[in-house]
Design a protein around this motif. Structure first.
Motif, PDB file in Angstrom:
ATOM      1  N   LEU A 193      -5.641   6.672  -4.321  1.00  0.00           N
ATOM      2  CA  LEU A 193      -4.544   6.164  -5.146  1.00  0.00           C
ATOM      3  C   LEU A 193      -4.970   5.370  -6.374  1.00  0.00           C
ATOM      4  N   SER A 194      -6.168   4.825  -6.370  1.00  0.00           N
ATOM      5  CA  SER A 194      -6.550   3.901  -7.446  1.00  0.00           C
ATOM      6  C   SER A 194      -6.555   4.547  -8.824  1.00  0.00           C
ATOM      7  N   SER A 195      -6.947   5.815  -8.910  1.00  0.00           N
ATOM      8  CA  SER A 195      -7.017   6.460 -10.226  1.00  0.00           C
ATOM      9  C   SER A 195      -5.642   6.799 -10.782  1.00  0.00           C
ATOM     10  N   SER A 196      -4.724   7.165  -9.908  1.00  0.00           N
ATOM     11  CA  SER A 196      -3.378   7.547 -10.352  1.00  0.00           C
ATOM     12  C   SER A 196      -2.405   6.379 -10.376  1.00  0.00           C
ATOM     13  N   TYR A 197      -2.641   5.420  -9.491  1.00  0.00           N
ATOM     14  CA  TYR A 197      -1.735   4.275  -9.389  1.00  0.00           C
ATOM     15  C   TYR A 197      -2.552   2.984  -9.393  1.00  0.00           C
ATOM     16  N   PRO A 198      -2.830   2.429 -10.568  1.00  0.00           N
ATOM     17  CA  PRO A 198      -3.573   1.161 -10.622  1.00  0.00           C
ATOM     18  C   PRO A 198      -2.852   0.095  -9.810  1.00  0.00           C
ATOM     19  N   ALA A 199      -3.633  -0.827  -9.272  1.00  0.00           N
ATOM     20  CA  ALA A 199      -3.057  -1.878  -8.431  1.00  0.00           C
ATOM     21  C   ALA A 199      -1.931  -2.588  -9.162  1.00  0.00           C
ATOM     22  N   ARG A 200      -0.775  -2.640  -8.514  1.00  0.00           N
ATOM     23  CA  ARG A 200       0.398  -3.257  -9.130  1.00  0.00           C
ATOM     24  C   ARG A 200       0.996  -4.296  -8.186  1.00  0.00           C
ATOM     25  N   PRO A 201       0.366  -5.427  -8.046  1.00  0.00           N
ATOM     26  CA  PRO A 201       0.923  -6.439  -7.146  1.00  0.00           C
ATOM     27  C   PRO A 201       2.247  -6.963  -7.671  1.00  0.00           C
ATOM     28  N   HIS A 202       3.145  -7.272  -6.746  1.00  0.00           N
ATOM     29  CA  HIS A 202       4.427  -7.844  -7.127  1.00  0.00           C
ATOM     30  C   HIS A 202       4.223  -9.294  -7.540  1.00  0.00           C
ATOM     31  N   GLY A 203       5.170  -9.820  -8.238  1.00  0.00           N
ATOM     32  CA  GLY A 203       5.049 -11.195  -8.692  1.00  0.00           C
ATOM     33  C   GLY A 203       5.507 -12.190  -7.645  1.00  0.00           C
ATOM     34  N   GLY A 204       5.182 -13.452  -7.888  1.00  0.00           N
ATOM     35  CA  GLY A 204       5.646 -14.532  -7.032  1.00  0.00           C
ATOM     36  C   GLY A 204       5.142 -14.426  -5.606  1.00  0.00           C
ATOM     37  N   TRP A 205       6.030 -14.697  -4.661  1.00  0.00           N
ATOM     38  CA  TRP A 205       5.635 -14.743  -3.251  1.00  0.00           C
ATOM     39  C   TRP A 205       5.375 -13.369  -2.660  1.00  0.00           C
ATOM     40  N   MET A 206       5.696 -12.290  -3.415  1.00  0.00           N
ATOM     41  CA  MET A 206       5.469 -10.938  -2.918  1.00  0.00           C
ATOM     42  C   MET A 206       4.091 -10.400  -3.306  1.00  0.00           C
ATOM     43  N   ILE A 207       3.286 -11.219  -3.957  1.00  0.00           N
ATOM     44  CA  ILE A 207       2.029 -10.726  -4.520  1.00  0.00           C
ATOM     45  C   ILE A 207       1.046 -10.262  -3.446  1.00  0.00           C
ATOM     46  N   TRP A 208       0.442  -9.116  -3.711  1.00  0.00           N
ATOM     47  CA  TRP A 208      -0.654  -8.593  -2.894  1.00  0.00           C
ATOM     48  C   TRP A 208      -1.723  -8.076  -3.842  1.00  0.00           C
ATOM     49  N   THR A 209      -2.957  -8.408  -3.582  1.00  0.00           N
ATOM     50  CA  THR A 209      -4.060  -7.897  -4.388  1.00  0.00           C
ATOM     51  C   THR A 209      -4.990  -7.093  -3.484  1.00  0.00           C
ATOM     52  N   PRO A 210      -5.787  -6.198  -4.064  1.00  0.00           N
ATOM     53  CA  PRO A 210      -6.741  -5.447  -3.243  1.00  0.00           C
ATOM     54  C   PRO A 210      -7.660  -6.354  -2.429  1.00  0.00           C
ATOM     55  N   THR A 211      -8.099  -7.457  -3.028  1.00  0.00           N
ATOM     56  CA  THR A 211      -8.998  -8.372  -2.317  1.00  0.00           C
ATOM     57  C   THR A 211      -8.319  -8.981  -1.101  1.00  0.00           C
ATOM     58  N   GLN A 212      -7.068  -9.406  -1.278  1.00  0.00           N
ATOM     59  CA  GLN A 212      -6.333  -9.982  -0.155  1.00  0.00           C
ATOM     60  C   GLN A 212      -6.220  -8.997   1.000  1.00  0.00           C
ATOM     61  N   VAL A 213      -5.809  -7.787   0.691  1.00  0.00           N
ATOM     62  CA  VAL A 213      -5.613  -6.779   1.736  1.00  0.00           C
ATOM     63  C   VAL A 213      -6.929  -6.439   2.422  1.00  0.00           C
ATOM     64  N   LEU A 214      -7.979  -6.260   1.630  1.00  0.00           N
ATOM     65  CA  LEU A 214      -9.277  -5.882   2.182  1.00  0.00           C
ATOM     66  C   LEU A 214      -9.827  -6.959   3.111  1.00  0.00           C
ATOM     67  N   VAL A 215      -9.854  -8.195   2.638  1.00  0.00           N
ATOM     68  CA  VAL A 215     -10.416  -9.292   3.427  1.00  0.00           C
ATOM     69  C   VAL A 215      -9.569  -9.565   4.663  1.00  0.00           C
ATOM     70  N   TRP A 216      -8.261  -9.647   4.469  1.00  0.00           N
ATOM     71  CA  TRP A 216      -7.372  -9.943   5.597  1.00  0.00           C
ATOM     72  C   TRP A 216      -7.421  -8.845   6.653  1.00  0.00           C
ATOM     73  N   SER A 217      -7.417  -7.579   6.226  1.00  0.00           N
ATOM     74  CA  SER A 217      -7.464  -6.470   7.183  1.00  0.00           C
ATOM     75  C   SER A 217      -8.746  -6.502   8.001  1.00  0.00           C
ATOM     76  N   THR A 218      -9.856  -6.768   7.336  1.00  0.00           N
ATOM     77  CA  THR A 218     -11.140  -6.799   8.036  1.00  0.00           C
ATOM     78  C   THR A 218     -11.192  -7.948   9.038  1.00  0.00           C
ATOM     79  N   ILE A 219     -10.733  -9.122   8.618  1.00  0.00           N
ATOM     80  CA  ILE A 219     -10.715 -10.274   9.523  1.00  0.00           C
ATOM     81  C   ILE A 219      -9.776 -10.015  10.694  1.00  0.00           C
ATOM     82  N   ASN A 220      -8.599  -9.481  10.400  1.00  0.00           N
ATOM     83  CA  ASN A 220      -7.608  -9.228  11.443  1.00  0.00           C
ATOM     84  C   ASN A 220      -8.121  -8.244  12.480  1.00  0.00           C
TER      85      ASN A 220
END
Length: 321
Positions: A193-220
């Protein structure tokens, strides 16, 4: 056979599972676990890239069923031999259905990879091959040991003395699972998805970044793997399998360790309300479950990210609520 919970065969080495437990090990557990990958892959796709593609979802789900299903199938090989020798049609039917499940998911995985870029196939191989070899003896430390017919390729490292098995590396089992399941899922989604859909985190409290998802998923995923080791503590201790609870010699000490990890995760990502909720939920389960709890209750731990994904979807659908 259905009324047998657990017993020993005459040779004293093979544990016999009840028919419902056998079905759960070979079919139920792989399918239930794959639902976690279904939720996580769709969640990553939508929350980070703003789109859902069928390919990463099918790759992650089918890979889950294959790796976990094969691992459990190999674990129950003695049961298969026993069922054949006793002409146990009910048990043989379970093994037959398990093989069909594995073949179907292998076909789905191959077809999906053929419709994906080569980099996705390479990434999938990097993460799936160690999982397929997870509990197999890869080599022996001493020359000539491999010819010893008494060695069990799936026995704990301590029992063979020289067999190298990925799963038996002291204290690393949970870490490897976290990397394979956490990083692997994200890497597959990102490659498609990265080439066709660049990361588009939502604003405010809905924000998600690739780093957040990657780190949290691995820890979880790592923490859940430790929870699974807590579930199996009694058996692992008797066999001296070097999991984290066995190395710490205490379920309670392991729970404190998990609590610290979840608390640090909460502090690091305190701006993300979903990770905060997921960490609190996981911490509650750490203290609610132990080695005496029903095995099926541990699925609540594995699906902590599924719960977060559901809450995210609800919040995304009703942002003004």
């Amino acid at each position: 056979m259905a009324e047998i919970d657990s017993c020993e065969l005459p040779d004293g080495d093979v544990s016999v599972l009840s028919l419902p437990r056998l079905k759960d090990e070979l079919i139920g557990h792989p399918l239930m676990t794959s639902m976690g990958s279904l939720a996580l892959s769709t969640f990553i796709s939508k929350s980070v890239y703003g789109a859902i593609d069928w390919r990463p979802v099918l790759i992650c789900v089918s890979s889950d069923v294959l790796t976990i299903g094969l691992d459990h199938y190999y674990d129950q090989t003695p049961m298969l031999h026993r069922a054949k020798s006793m002409s146990d049609d009910a048990a043989l039917s379970v093994f037959s259905h398990a093989r069909l499940l594995l073949l179907a998911n292998a076909a789905v995985l191959i077809v999906t990879l053929l419709r994906s870029p080569w980099i996705t196939s390479a990434i999938t191989a990097v993460f799936i091959i160690p999982a397929l070899l997870w509990n197999q003896t890869l080599f022996y430390w001493k020359s000539g040991t491999a010819s010893n017919p008494t060695l069990n390729a799936r026995a704990p490292l301590s029992s063979s003395g020289s067999a190298f098995v990925i799963k038996r590396i002291p204290g690393m089992k949970a870490v490897f699972i976290g990397i394979i399941r956490g990083c692997g899922t994200f890497a597959v989604v990102h490659s498609l998805l990265s080439s066709s859909y660049p990361a588009r985190p939502h604003g405010g409290w809905m924000i998600w970044t690739p780093t957040q998802v990657l780190v949290w998923s691995t820890i979880n995923r790592t923490c859940h793997a430790v929870m699974a080791d807590i579930r199996d503590f009694t058996e692992d201790w008797s066999m001296q399998i070097p999991t984290i609870p066995v190395l710490l010699k205490s379920v309670t000490h392991t729970k404190f360790l998990l609590t610290i990890v979840h608390f640090l995760t909460l502090l690091i990502f305190y701006r993300n309300v979903f990770i905060v909720l997921g960490s609190v939920y996981a911490t509650i389960l750490v203290w609610a479950l132990d080695e005496k709890s029903d095995r099926k209750l541990y699925r609540l731990s594995f699906h902590s990210q599924t719960l977060v994904a559901i809450i995210y979807w609800i919040a995304h659908m009703y942002p003004s609520a």
